[in-house]
Design a protein around this motif. Structure first.
Motif, PDB file in Angstrom:
ATOM      1  N   LEU A 414       0.850  -1.172   0.000  1.00 59.93           N
ATOM      2  CA  LEU A 414       0.000   0.000   0.000  1.00 59.93           C
ATOM      3  C   LEU A 414       0.895   1.234   0.000  1.00 59.93           C
ATOM      4  O   LEU A 414       1.723   1.422   0.895  1.00 59.93           O
ATOM      5  N   GLY A 415       0.767   2.066  -1.007  1.00 62.11           N
ATOM      6  CA  GLY A 415       1.621   3.233  -1.137  1.00 62.11           C
ATOM      7  C   GLY A 415       2.986   2.931  -1.717  1.00 62.11           C
ATOM      8  O   GLY A 415       3.765   3.854  -1.971  1.00 62.11           O
ATOM      9  N   GLY A 416       3.305   1.655  -1.883  1.00 66.49           N
ATOM     10  CA  GLY A 416       4.568   1.270  -2.491  1.00 66.49           C
ATOM     11  C   GLY A 416       5.793   1.488  -1.632  1.00 66.49           C
ATOM     12  O   GLY A 416       6.929   1.428  -2.132  1.00 66.49           O
ATOM     13  N   GLU A 417       5.613   1.734  -0.321  1.00 70.96           N
ATOM     14  CA  GLU A 417       6.756   2.008   0.541  1.00 70.96           C
ATOM     15  C   GLU A 417       6.403   1.739   1.996  1.00 70.96           C
ATOM     16  O   GLU A 417       5.265   1.400   2.330  1.00 70.96           O
ATOM     17  N   ALA A 418       7.411   1.902   2.890  1.00 69.57           N
ATOM     18  CA  ALA A 418       7.198   1.715   4.323  1.00 69.57           C
ATOM     19  C   ALA A 418       6.273   2.807   4.855  1.00 69.57           C
ATOM     20  O   ALA A 418       6.275   3.943   4.370  1.00 69.57           O
ATOM     21  N   LEU A 419       5.500   2.456   5.888  1.00 71.92           N
ATOM     22  CA  LEU A 419       4.496   3.360   6.418  1.00 71.92           C
ATOM     23  C   LEU A 419       4.694   3.600   7.909  1.00 71.92           C
ATOM     24  O   LEU A 419       5.263   2.766   8.630  1.00 71.92           O
ATOM     25  N   ASP A 420       4.196   4.725   8.361  1.00 69.53           N
ATOM     26  CA  ASP A 420       4.072   4.989   9.791  1.00 69.53           C
ATOM     27  C   ASP A 420       3.181   3.895  10.389  1.00 69.53           C
ATOM     28  O   ASP A 420       2.168   3.506   9.790  1.00 69.53           O
ATOM     29  N   PRO A 421       3.532   3.368  11.561  1.00 71.02           N
ATOM     30  CA  PRO A 421       2.751   2.251  12.116  1.00 71.02           C
ATOM     31  C   PRO A 421       1.280   2.568  12.347  1.00 71.02           C
ATOM     32  O   PRO A 421       0.453   1.646  12.406  1.00 71.02           O
ATOM     33  N   LYS A 422       0.916   3.833  12.456  1.00 65.05           N
ATOM     34  CA  LYS A 422      -0.493   4.170  12.682  1.00 65.05           C
ATOM     35  C   LYS A 422      -1.361   3.819  11.476  1.00 65.05           C
ATOM     36  O   LYS A 422      -2.590   3.723  11.603  1.00 65.05           O
ATOM     37  N   TYR A 423      -0.751   3.641  10.324  1.00 63.10           N
ATOM     38  CA  TYR A 423      -1.496   3.280   9.125  1.00 63.10           C
ATOM     39  C   TYR A 423      -1.549   1.773   8.903  1.00 63.10           C
ATOM     40  O   TYR A 423      -2.132   1.319   7.916  1.00 63.10           O
ATOM     41  N   ILE A 424      -0.933   1.005   9.779  1.00 59.95           N
ATOM     42  CA  ILE A 424      -0.898  -0.454   9.622  1.00 59.95           C
ATOM     43  C   ILE A 424      -1.910  -1.055  10.590  1.00 59.95           C
ATOM     44  O   ILE A 424      -1.667  -1.166  11.795  1.00 59.95           O
ATOM     45  N   THR A 425      -3.056  -1.434  10.089  1.00 57.53           N
ATOM     46  CA  THR A 425      -4.136  -1.935  10.940  1.00 57.53           C
ATOM     47  C   THR A 425      -4.064  -3.441  11.171  1.00 57.53           C
ATOM     48  O   THR A 425      -4.577  -3.942  12.169  1.00 57.53           O
ATOM     49  N   ASP A 426      -3.430  -4.166  10.268  1.00 52.78           N
ATOM     50  CA  ASP A 426      -3.306  -5.620  10.400  1.00 52.78           C
ATOM     51  C   ASP A 426      -2.152  -5.917  11.359  1.00 52.78           C
ATOM     52  O   ASP A 426      -0.990  -5.620  11.063  1.00 52.78           O
ATOM     53  N   ARG A 427      -2.453  -6.509  12.493  1.00 54.80           N
ATOM     54  CA  ARG A 427      -1.446  -6.767  13.522  1.00 54.80           C
ATOM     55  C   ARG A 427      -0.362  -7.717  13.038  1.00 54.80           C
ATOM     56  O   ARG A 427       0.742  -7.731  13.592  1.00 54.80           O
ATOM     57  N   ARG A 428      -0.638  -8.499  12.028  1.00 56.68           N
ATOM     58  CA  ARG A 428       0.375  -9.420  11.504  1.00 56.68           C
ATOM     59  C   ARG A 428       1.557  -8.675  10.894  1.00 56.68           C
ATOM     60  O   ARG A 428       2.652  -9.223  10.781  1.00 56.68           O
ATOM     61  N   PHE A 429       1.315  -7.427  10.493  1.00 56.36           N
ATOM     62  CA  PHE A 429       2.351  -6.662   9.802  1.00 56.36           C
ATOM     63  C   PHE A 429       2.793  -5.427  10.575  1.00 56.36           C
ATOM     64  O   PHE A 429       3.648  -4.685  10.087  1.00 56.36           O
ATOM     65  N   ARG A 430       2.233  -5.224  11.750  1.00 55.38           N
ATOM     66  CA  ARG A 430       2.611  -4.031  12.522  1.00 55.38           C
ATOM     67  C   ARG A 430       3.866  -4.345  13.335  1.00 55.38           C
ATOM     68  O   ARG A 430       3.852  -5.210  14.208  1.00 55.38           O
ATOM     69  N   PRO A 431       4.984  -3.650  13.075  1.00 52.49           N
ATOM     70  CA  PRO A 431       6.233  -3.964  13.783  1.00 52.49           C
ATOM     71  C   PRO A 431       6.179  -3.561  15.246  1.00 52.49           C
ATOM     72  O   PRO A 431       5.448  -2.633  15.631  1.00 52.49           O
ATOM     73  N   PHE A 432       6.941  -4.256  16.046  1.00 57.19           N
ATOM     74  CA  PHE A 432       7.060  -3.949  17.470  1.00 57.19           C
ATOM     75  C   PHE A 432       7.652  -2.557  17.620  1.00 57.19           C
ATOM     76  O   PHE A 432       8.660  -2.218  17.003  1.00 57.19           O
ATOM     77  N   GLN A 433       7.006  -1.745  18.456  1.00 57.45           N
ATOM     78  CA  GLN A 433       7.448  -0.368  18.670  1.00 57.45           C
ATOM     79  C   GLN A 433       8.289  -0.289  19.940  1.00 57.45           C
ATOM     80  O   GLN A 433       7.844  -0.690  21.012  1.00 57.45           O
ATOM     81  N   PHE A 434       9.494   0.217  19.791  1.00 61.18           N
ATOM     82  CA  PHE A 434      10.409   0.309  20.918  1.00 61.18           C
ATOM     83  C   PHE A 434      11.279   1.531  20.710  1.00 61.18           C
ATOM     84  O   PHE A 434      11.634   1.879  19.588  1.00 61.18           O
ATOM     85  N   GLY A 435      11.637   2.197  21.794  1.00 62.10           N
ATOM     86  CA  GLY A 435      12.475   3.378  21.685  1.00 62.10           C
ATOM     87  C   GLY A 435      11.653   4.624  21.406  1.00 62.10           C
ATOM     88  O   GLY A 435      10.421   4.595  21.340  1.00 62.10           O
ATOM     89  N   SER A 436      12.349   5.726  21.195  1.00 60.25           N
ATOM     90  CA  SER A 436      11.676   7.010  21.023  1.00 60.25           C
ATOM     91  C   SER A 436      11.220   7.265  19.595  1.00 60.25           C
ATOM     92  O   SER A 436      10.346   8.100  19.363  1.00 60.25           O
ATOM     93  N   GLY A 437      11.803   6.560  18.635  1.00 61.11           N
ATOM     94  CA  GLY A 437      11.423   6.754  17.239  1.00 61.11           C
ATOM     95  C   GLY A 437      10.384   5.742  16.804  1.00 61.11           C
ATOM     96  O   GLY A 437      10.237   4.672  17.400  1.00 61.11           O
ATOM     97  N   LYS A 438       9.629   6.098  15.756  1.00 57.95           N
ATOM     98  CA  LYS A 438       8.637   5.179  15.208  1.00 57.95           C
ATOM     99  C   LYS A 438       9.326   4.162  14.306  1.00 57.95           C
ATOM    100  O   LYS A 438      10.137   4.517  13.453  1.00 57.95           O
TER     101      LYS A 438
END
Length: 491
Positions: A414-438
């Motif tokens: 979707l969009g042909g590139e990496a996305l901010d995690p807020k746009y990833i609704t499928d939990r199978r593809f949402r990366p683990f968030q750690f640290g101060s950066g997204k």
């Protein structure tokens, strides 16, 4: 000659670190130092519409198909904040497609930051008398411990890892491990930390291995005694461009920093008991450059290839060639990258940087002096291999790899590139968030065919979710028979 024709190690080599490697030393040269250091411390089967892949990709001139069998016994040392998650994604996908067996941790790491132990591998039963299925790939986070790794993986496995410029790594680590490292947590900024690290860093403090020489730590190497005490701080240079740092060309239009080549040397072997031997590191001046060079020589005896994050695509082409894999086997997406980072970009260069940035870069390399030695050494070895491979041939392969990656991204994402995690609704593809950066991730386009969906899911799945998928595949949950009601009520 093509690197893919190097072939597996001799069956007579019962221990991986015994025997000649790139240093050309005789049998047994690194046995003493190896154990001392450890004690111290194929191609897509389906086509995606609109993507024209030339299959199979030939790693050497001549026949269309590789003339050597693909290597499938692999040990990948996954170093921190070096682009290693993207390499892990390739290994996950390759092994998953071919039904290879992974040596998996019980959770997501092998007891890190402790040295790796074979007993931490799920399903490893040495008392089984050789009846257990063999492992093909060991690739999740660990602090390297060769002796224990060889309990799990055969000595003829292909060992490889990845390094990153300590200046870029420091920026990423400070953001990612701000809450984990006590040194980083106390510092208001990376610049403030590097300006006076002795005000924040304490050797042995919880999480502070992230704050200094993280690569050296991950490789399981011992630290010189003077670096284990509070007095072990280098004098940081006032000049942001110290004389030992200068620029040498390294091909494909980019340039890498490297010290004077004469500053690096190989140890001379001595002869004892009919075999070429190296002196024990305990006999060396541990505060001298000799200690560093002996450590690097030992790594050369163990690792078949070390990738360089700043030349990620060039490294992948060499990896495919060394493993006798098709180019499609190393085409993938970047994983675990933080928003705004340049992970996998070109080497840090002083050109165009502000005075403050140049000073931070110089200070980061001096503070992480052991990592800088690692980086310089393996940056040089990478470009030696590129010269052997052929510059023109490499540029062609890199261009093809990038074209295939771009086509895959347009087709799958979707969009042909990496996305901010807020746009990833499928939990199978949402990366683990750690640290101060997204941490960026991927969402798949709708309307994919079932076959394309499967391929695109493999490419987009983050490392933690993919590890869980492999775990469930290798260790399916046991189906229990339903209990009778009377048993359920029994105390």
């Amino acid at each position: 000659p093509s690197l893919c024709h190097m072939g597996p190690l001799s069956p007579t080599r019962t221990m991986r670190l015994w025997g000649p490697r790139s240093l050309g030393v005789a049998l047994g040269v690194f046995m003493t130092i190896g154990f001392a250091l450890q004690l111290w411390g194929g191609p897509f089967q389906r086509r995606l519409p609109g993507l024209q892949l030339r299959q199979p990709w030939a790693p050497s001139p001549g026949p269309a198909a590789p003339t050597c069998p693909p290597r499938q016994r692999l040990v990948f040392l996954k170093t921190h904040k070096s682009g290693s998650s993207s390499v892990l994604s390739l290994l996950h996908r390759y092994g998953d497609q071919r039904g290879l067996r992974f040596a998996l941790p019980a959770r997501y790491q092998f007891g890190y930051p402790r040295l790796f132990q074979a007993s931490w591998v799920k399903g490893y039963h040495p008392e089984g008398g050789g009846t257990q299925p063999p492992f093909h790939i060991l690739c999740h986070h660990m602090r390297f411990n060769l002796k224990e790794v060889l309990q799990v993986m055969p000595s003829d496995s292909f060992f490889f890892s990845i390094v990153r410029d300590p200046a870029a790594l420091a920026r990423s680590a400070f953001s990612y491990y701000k809450s984990t490292s006590s040194a980083f947590r106390k510092a208001p900024s990376l610049a403030a930390f590097l300006a006076n690290p002795r005000a924040f860093y304490r050797p042995g403090a919880r999480g502070d291995h992230y704050a200094r020489n993280l690569l050296w730590f991950d490789f399981g190497l011992p630290f010189p005694p003077e670096m284990r005490t509070k007095r072990g701080y280098p004098h940081l240079p006032r000049d942001p461009n110290p004389p030992e740092l200068h620029v040498l060309p390294s091909g494909t239009g980019s340039r890498a920093h490297t010290p004077d080549p004469n500053a690096l040397f190989h140890p001379a072997p001595t002869t004892a008991d009919g075999h070429s031997q190296t002196s024990s590191p305990a006999a060396l001046d541990l505060g001298s450059s000799s200690f560093i060079q002996w450590s690097l020589a030992w790594l050369d005896s163990v690792f078949d290839l070390v990738l360089v994050a700043e030349y990620f695509d060039e490294s992948l082409v060499l990896l495919a060639d060394a493993l006798c894999w098709g180019l499609d086997d190393v085409v993938g997406f970047m994983h675990n990258a933080q928003a705004g980072s340049e992970q996998g970009g070109h080497a840090v260069s002083n050109g165009g940087l502000t005075t403050e940035d140049r000073q931070l870069t110089a200070r980061a390399r001096v503070w992480n002096n052991l990592d800088w030695a690692l980086y310089v050494h393996f940056n040089r070895s990478l470009w030696t291999r590129i010269k052997q491979y052929g510059q023109g041939r490499l540029e062609s392969a890199v261009a093809e790899l990038r074209a295939r990656r771009e086509a895959l991204a347009k087709h799958c994402l979707l969009g042909g590139e990496a996305l901010d995690p807020k746009y990833i609704t499928d939990r199978r593809f949402r990366p683990f968030q750690f640290g101060s950066g997204k941490v960026l991730g991927y969402a798949l386009r709708s309307g994919l065919s079932l076959q394309d969906q499967e391929e695109c899911e493999r490419l987009a799945t983050p490392e933690l979710q993919y590890k869980d998928k492999l775990d469930a595949k290798q260790f399916p949950p046991k189906v229990s028979l339903p209990f009778k009601t009377s048993k359920l009520l029994t105390p």
